[in-house]
Design a protein around this motif. Structure first.
Motif: not given
Length: 320
Positions: A69-74, A82-93, A104-108
């Motif tokens: 399952t492709p995954a990445q920690f942000v 700026g790292d919000l740019g790592m997240i795309t509409s195809a992803d799941v958070v 700290e999670l509020a903006n994400l």
């Protein structure tokens, strides 16, 4: 008098074990919904959390990635810079917060809502800021912490880690993720060695010592010396394996080597192994039979030798 260290250790482990039992009993249809959410993702699982939850999140992301399952920690703080740019509409958070109120999670979280990115949460508080925003939530039982004061993340982090493992392995089984797939992501270290196939380590082509049945033994001995494995495979005119000549065979027939052919000296029906077998199995066979190499025969080649694997090849790969 202070509690003995061993008693404290047992209390902590038993408290965490009991919590895991409770967690298993309280999982409900929301876990299935979480799996569906992850399976429907066209991108990656973005795992996030802060503090101890962040450490657990990193491990969950690594486990997901290594099991198909492709995954990445942000990091949520870096996401706000700026790292919000790592997240795309195809992803799941997948957001982790025991209290559900980590600022700290509020903006994400807001970013996921703004761009309609599915949000899965793991928290003990479904009514929290995180819980209210999630599309799916996995609720952790509120069982305190193993320290007894509720200030040292222990029971909560153990349960979160277990949920991450449960998600990863459920997804893995749904996708029929095989040991071969697993090895693709784990080529190094002891684990990679244990998952190596005979075909990955065997000698092929001109490196294989082979002679025909009618080959005079002096010529067969020369091939044994040249190839350096201490054996030679014996085949018929069609290339089919008929036997093997080892140092033991040579020792038993010293008195007639000069006038004999390979057919007369060879051991018939030698032990072989398939190229698709685990190299660890080859080591086991060699150890059990007290031999140093195996001829490799692919069942699909109707008895033709496709390689040779030596115990030294396995040892160099980290087996044995």
């Amino acid at each position: 008098m202070k509690t003995p260290f061993i008693d404290t250790a047992r209390e902590v482990i038993r408290a965490e074990a009991a919590a895991l039992t409770t967690l298993a009993d309280t999982l409900d249809a929301r876990f299935r919904d979480a799996i569906d959410l992850l399976l429907n993702s066209r991108g990656r699982v973005i795992v996030t959390g802060i503090g101890k939850s962040g450490h657990i999140a990193r491990k969950i992301a690594a486990t997901l990635a290594s099991t198909g399952t492709p995954a990445q920690f942000v990091h949520p703080a870096e996401a706000s810079h700026g790292d919000l740019g790592m997240i795309t509409s195809a992803d799941v958070v997948l957001a982790i917060s025991n209290s559900g109120e980590a600022p700290e999670l509020a903006n994400l979280i807001a970013y996921s809502r703004r761009f309609d990115i599915p949000l899965l949460g793991i928290t003990k508080n479904p009514g929290s800021s995180l819980g209210r925003q999630c599309d799916v939530i996995i609720e952790l039982p509120s069982l305190g912490e193993a320290c007894g004061t509720g200030v040292v993340p222990s029971i909560s982090t153990t349960m979160t880690l277990a949920v991450g493992d449960a998600l990863a392995i459920a997804l893995m089984k749904h996708r029929d993720f095989t040991p071969e797939n697993f090895r693709d992501f784990h080529p190094g270290g002891k684990l990679g060695a244990q998952l190596s196939r005979v075909g990955d380590l065997m000698h092929t082509g001109d490196a294989i010592p082979m002679v025909r049945e009618e080959t005079p033994m002096p010529d067969a001995l020369r091939i044994i010396g040249q190839k350096g494995f201490g054996v030679v495979a014996v085949t018929d005119a069609d290339g089919m394996l008929r036997g093997i000549i080892t140092n033991g065979d040579i020792g038993r027939h010293l008195d007639k080597l000069n006038g004999a052919t390979a057919r007369e000296i060879m051991t018939r029906s030698p032990v072989t192994i398939a190229p698709g077998a685990l190299a660890e199995k080859a080591v086991s066979v060699m150890n059990d039979r007290e031999i140093t190499c195996l001829l490799v025969v692919d069942p699909e080649t109707a008895g033709r030798v496709s390689g040779l694997i030596h115990i030294h090849d396995c040892l160099r790969a980290g087996l044995g």
